[in-house]
Design an enzyme around this catalytic site. Structure first.
Site, mmCIF file in Angstrom:
data_model
loop_
_atom_site.group_PDB
_atom_site.id
_atom_site.type_symbol
_atom_site.label_atom_id
_atom_site.label_comp_id
_atom_site.label_asym_id
_atom_site.label_seq_id
_atom_site.Cartn_x
_atom_site.Cartn_y
_atom_site.Cartn_z
ATOM 1 N N TRP A 155 -9.433 -11.651 -4.787
ATOM 2 C CA TRP A 155 -9.092 -10.425 -4.055
ATOM 3 C C TRP A 155 -10.395 -9.658 -3.831
ATOM 4 O O TRP A 155 -11.145 -9.428 -4.789
ATOM 5 C CB TRP A 155 -8.118 -9.616 -4.922
ATOM 6 C CG TRP A 155 -7.696 -8.293 -4.359
ATOM 7 C CD1 TRP A 155 -7.265 -8.031 -3.080
ATOM 8 C CD2 TRP A 155 -7.629 -7.049 -5.069
ATOM 9 N NE1 TRP A 155 -6.937 -6.711 -2.961
ATOM 10 C CE2 TRP A 155 -7.150 -6.088 -4.162
ATOM 11 C CE3 TRP A 155 -7.924 -6.655 -6.374
ATOM 12 C CZ2 TRP A 155 -6.959 -4.750 -4.523
ATOM 13 C CZ3 TRP A 155 -7.729 -5.330 -6.742
ATOM 14 C CH2 TRP A 155 -7.254 -4.393 -5.825
ATOM 15 N N ASP A 236 -5.360 -10.253 -14.370
ATOM 16 C CA ASP A 236 -4.858 -9.345 -13.347
ATOM 17 C C ASP A 236 -3.501 -9.886 -12.920
ATOM 18 O O ASP A 236 -3.414 -10.973 -12.338
ATOM 19 C CB ASP A 236 -5.824 -9.288 -12.161
ATOM 20 C CG ASP A 236 -5.355 -8.311 -11.088
ATOM 21 O OD1 ASP A 236 -4.252 -7.755 -11.230
ATOM 22 O OD2 ASP A 236 -6.088 -8.112 -10.097
ATOM 23 N N LYS A 272 4.011 -4.456 -5.860
ATOM 24 C CA LYS A 272 4.726 -5.521 -5.167
ATOM 25 C C LYS A 272 6.098 -5.783 -5.768
ATOM 26 O O LYS A 272 7.099 -5.779 -5.064
ATOM 27 C CB LYS A 272 3.893 -6.804 -5.197
ATOM 28 C CG LYS A 272 2.935 -6.940 -4.056
ATOM 29 C CD LYS A 272 1.733 -6.018 -4.084
ATOM 30 C CE LYS A 272 0.744 -6.340 -5.167
ATOM 31 N NZ LYS A 272 -0.517 -5.581 -5.072
HETATM 32 N N1 PLA Z 1 -4.910 -7.288 -7.910
HETATM 33 C C1 PLA Z 1 -4.670 -8.172 -6.930
HETATM 34 C C2 PLA Z 1 -4.954 -9.606 -7.176
HETATM 35 C C3 PLA Z 1 -4.148 -7.728 -5.701
HETATM 36 O O1 PLA Z 1 -3.923 -8.621 -4.736
HETATM 37 C C4 PLA Z 1 -3.889 -6.367 -5.503
HETATM 38 C C5 PLA Z 1 -3.353 -5.857 -4.192
HETATM 39 C C6 PLA Z 1 -4.148 -5.500 -6.570
HETATM 40 C C7 PLA Z 1 -4.658 -5.996 -7.756
HETATM 41 C C8 PLA Z 1 -3.935 -4.032 -6.515
HETATM 42 O O2 PLA Z 1 -2.742 -3.592 -6.111
HETATM 43 P P1 PLA Z 1 -2.236 -2.120 -6.458
HETATM 44 O O3 PLA Z 1 -3.433 -1.310 -6.810
HETATM 45 O O4 PLA Z 1 -1.604 -1.653 -5.207
HETATM 46 O O5 PLA Z 1 -1.310 -2.296 -7.590
HETATM 47 N N2 PLA Z 1 -3.673 -6.577 -3.029
HETATM 48 C C9 PLA Z 1 -3.119 -6.247 -1.701
HETATM 49 C C10 PLA Z 1 -3.416 -4.828 -1.277
HETATM 50 C C11 PLA Z 1 -1.620 -6.419 -1.708
HETATM 51 C C12 PLA Z 1 -4.838 -4.379 -1.371
HETATM 52 O O6 PLA Z 1 -5.763 -5.071 -0.936
HETATM 53 O O7 PLA Z 1 -5.007 -3.266 -1.889
HETATM 54 C C13 PLA Z 1 -3.702 -7.265 -0.717
HETATM 55 O O8 PLA Z 1 -3.308 -7.238 0.455
HETATM 56 O O9 PLA Z 1 -4.509 -8.111 -1.126
#
Ligand code: PLA
Length: 425
Positions: A155, A236, A272
Site C-alpha cells: 500500500w 497491518d 472496510k
Molecule cells: N492498510 C492498508 C493495507 C490499506 O489498504 C489501507 C487503506 C489502510 C491500511 C488504511 O485504511 P484506513 O486508515 O482507512 O483504516 N487503503 C485504501 C484507502 C482502501 C487508502 O489508500 O487510504 C486503498 O484504496 O488502498
C-alpha cells in the site's frame, strides 16, 4: 508599546510590498504543490470528470451492485441505539476501552490467554492509517536505530507513514510478476538475510495491492524463520473478513504467529469490514511479556497520541462497541461482511468471463485466484492511462483494480475497455 509598533509596521508593510528582505506575502513562496496521492488523487480526478459513463475502481471503498456506498444494517441499528443516548465527552487518550476490548478479540481470538493475562497494550487509533503511524512513531522512539522491512509492492501510504516517522525503510520480495503469485523463495531469503531482530511489516490478509497471500503452510514457515532470526512482525490488518468472508479465518496468519509465541504488533481498521471509512476507527495493539510491560507500553502510546490529536473520535467507537458487544447484532455484522466478500468474489468471475468472452489472448486466471478487495491486473501504467483517457475508467497506475467498485452494470464495459487496451500486448 513595542507590540503595537510591530503591528503598525506590519500593516504599513502590507501596502508597501517589501519589508526588510521579505515581502509579507512571501512566507510560502518556496512551497511547491505536493505530488498527487497515487490512490486518493484518482478519486479527485474521477470526481472532476463530467462523463456519465465514468467508472471508479481506484480507492478500495465498497459499493453495492448499483455502485452506491453502503451503510451496513448493523451500523444503522447501532446508530439508532446510540442516538440521543450518549454524551459527547472526550474519550480517554487511549480511546474507548470497550471498543478496544472487542477489537482485540477479533484479532487475537475470543478466549485468548494474552487478553485474559492483560498482556496486550492497545489503544484506539485513527483507523488503520493512524494505527500504523502511531506504531511507526513508537518504533522510532523506543527502537531508534531500527529499520522497517516493507513488502514489494505494498500500500503506497506505508512508505509515507514510516518516512514521516523517520524510520529508515528496507524492502523484501513479495510478488512474482511472471506467475502473478507469491515469490515465496525470495521472501524467505530476505527474511533470512535481514539482520537478526529486524522489524517487518506484514499484511495479515488480502494483501494490498496484489491480492496474493501466503498459504497457511507458508505462514508457518515464515513464522518459524522469524523465530529463528528474532524478527518483529507488525501486522497491518485492514481487511479482516474481506479475504474469505470470515473474520476468524482471515486472522489465521496472526494466530499462527501467536502459537509460535511471537510478541507481535497489529493494526486493525473498521473502514472496510464495517464500512466505517470516514469515522476513522481502528486499533493499535502490541503483545508484551507481561501485564506490567503492557501498562508501560500503553502509557507511552497515549503519550504519543496526546500532542498529536489528544484523544480519538467517539462516534465510530460507540458504533463498533455497540455492534460487537451484542451477540445478535454481531451476527448481523458477520453476515454482512460475508455478503460484501461474496459480491466481490462474484464480480471477479464476471470480469474474467467477460474478458475471455471477447477472445482475449491473455490469461486472466489471476483475477479469480487473487483475494480481497483488489485485483492486481498486470496492466502497465500506459494501459491504465488509456483506460482513463479513452474510457473514463479510473484506477491506480500500478494496474490495481478495486473489485469493490465493479458491478453488474459496469463489468461488461470494464471488460471491453481492458480487452481493448491489452489485446495488442
Ligand atoms: N492498510 C492498508 C493495507 C490499506 O489498504 C489501507 C487503506 C489502510 C491500511 C488504511 O485504511 P484506513 O486508515 O482507512 O483504516 N487503503 C485504501 C484507502 C482502501 C487508502 O489508500 O487510504 C486503498 O484504496 O488502498
Amino acid at each position: 508599546m513595542a507590540l503595537r509598533s510591530s503591528i503598525t509596521r506590519r500593516i504599513l508593510s502590507s501596502s508597501s510590498p517589501v519589508h526588510g528582505s521579505r515581502s509579507i506575502s512571501s512566507w510560502w513562496k518556496h512551497v511547491e504543490p505536493a505530488p498527487k496521492d497515487p490512490i486518493l488523487g484518482v478519486t479527485e480526478a474521477f470526481l472532476a470528470d463530467p462523463n456519465p459513463d465514468k467508472v471508479n475502481v481506484g480507492v478500495g471503498a465498497y459499493r453495492d451492485d448499483n455502485g452506491k456506498p453502503v451503510v451496513l444494517d448493523c451500523v444503522r441499528e447501532a446508530e439508532r441505539r446510540i442516538a440521543g443516548n450518549m454524551n459527547m465527552e472526550y474519550l480517554p487518550m487511549g480511546g474507548s476501552n470497550k471498543m478496544v476490548e472487542e477489537t482485540l478479540k477479533l484479532a487475537y481470538g475470543d478466549d485468548s490467554d494474552l487478553i485474559k493475562d492483560k498482556r496486550i497494550a492497545a489503544v484506539q487509533a485513527l483507523s488503520g492509517t493512524g494505527a500504523c503511524r502511531l506504531f511507526a512513531d513508537f518504533q522510532k522512539r523506543f527502537s531508534p536505530d531500527s529499520q522497517i522491512y516493507i513488502p514489494v509492492p505494498t500500500w503506497s501510504n506505508h512508505h509515507n507513514i514510516w518516512r514521516d516517522a523517520n524510520v529508515p525503510q528496507r524492502t523484501f520480495h513479495y510478488y512474482h510478476p511472471e506467475s502473478k503469485g507469491l515469490d515465496f523463495a525470495s521472501l524467505m531469503d530476505d527474511v533470512k538475510n535481514a539482520p537478526n531482530g529486524s522489524f517487518f511489516l506484514l499484511h495479515a490478509c488480502a494483501h494490498n495491492p496484489t491480492g496474493v497471500d501466503p498459504t497457511e503452510e507458508q505462514w508457518k514457515e515464515i513464522s518459524y524463520q522469524f523465530k529463528v532470526k528474532g524478527h518483529f512482525a507488525f501486522f497491518d490488518m485492514a481487511y479482516q473478513g474481506f479475504a474469505s468472508g470470515d473474520p476468524e479465518r482471515d486472522a489465521k496468519s496472526i494466530r499462527i504467529f501467536l502459537e509460535d509465541g511471537h510478541l507481535i504488533g497489529c493494526s486493525q481498521s473498521y473502514a472496510k469490514n464495517m464500512g466505517l471509512y470516514g469515522q476513522r476507527v481502528g486499533c493499535l495493539s502490541l503483545v508484551c511479556e507481561d501485564e506490567k510491560q503492557a501498562v508501560a507500553v500503553k502509557s507511552q502510546l497515549q503519550q504519543i497520541a496526546r500532542p498529536m490529536y489528544s484523544n480519538p473520535p467517539v462516534h465510530g467507537a460507540l458504533v463498533v462497541s455497540t455492534i460487537l458487544s451484542d451477540p445478535d447484532l454481531k451476527q448481523v455484522w458477520l453476515k454482512e461482511v460475508k455478503g460484501m466478500a461474496d459480491r466481490i468474489i462474484g464480480m471477479r468471475s464476471a470480469l474474467k468471463e467477460n474478458i475471455e468472452k471477447l477472445g482475449s489472448p491473455l490469461s486472466w486466471e489471476h483475477i479469480t485466484k487473487q483475494i480481497g478487495m483488489f485485483c492486481y491486473s498486470g496492466m502497465t501504467p500506459e494501459q491504465v492511462d488509456r483506460l482513463t483517457n479513452e474510457f473514463h475508467i479510473y484506477m491506480t497506475r500500478n494496474g490495481r483494480i478495486s473489485m469493490a467498485g465493479v458491478t453488474t452494470g459496469n463489468v461488461e464495459y470494464l471488460a471491453k475497455a481492458i480487452h481493448e487496451v491489452t489485446k495488442g500486448a
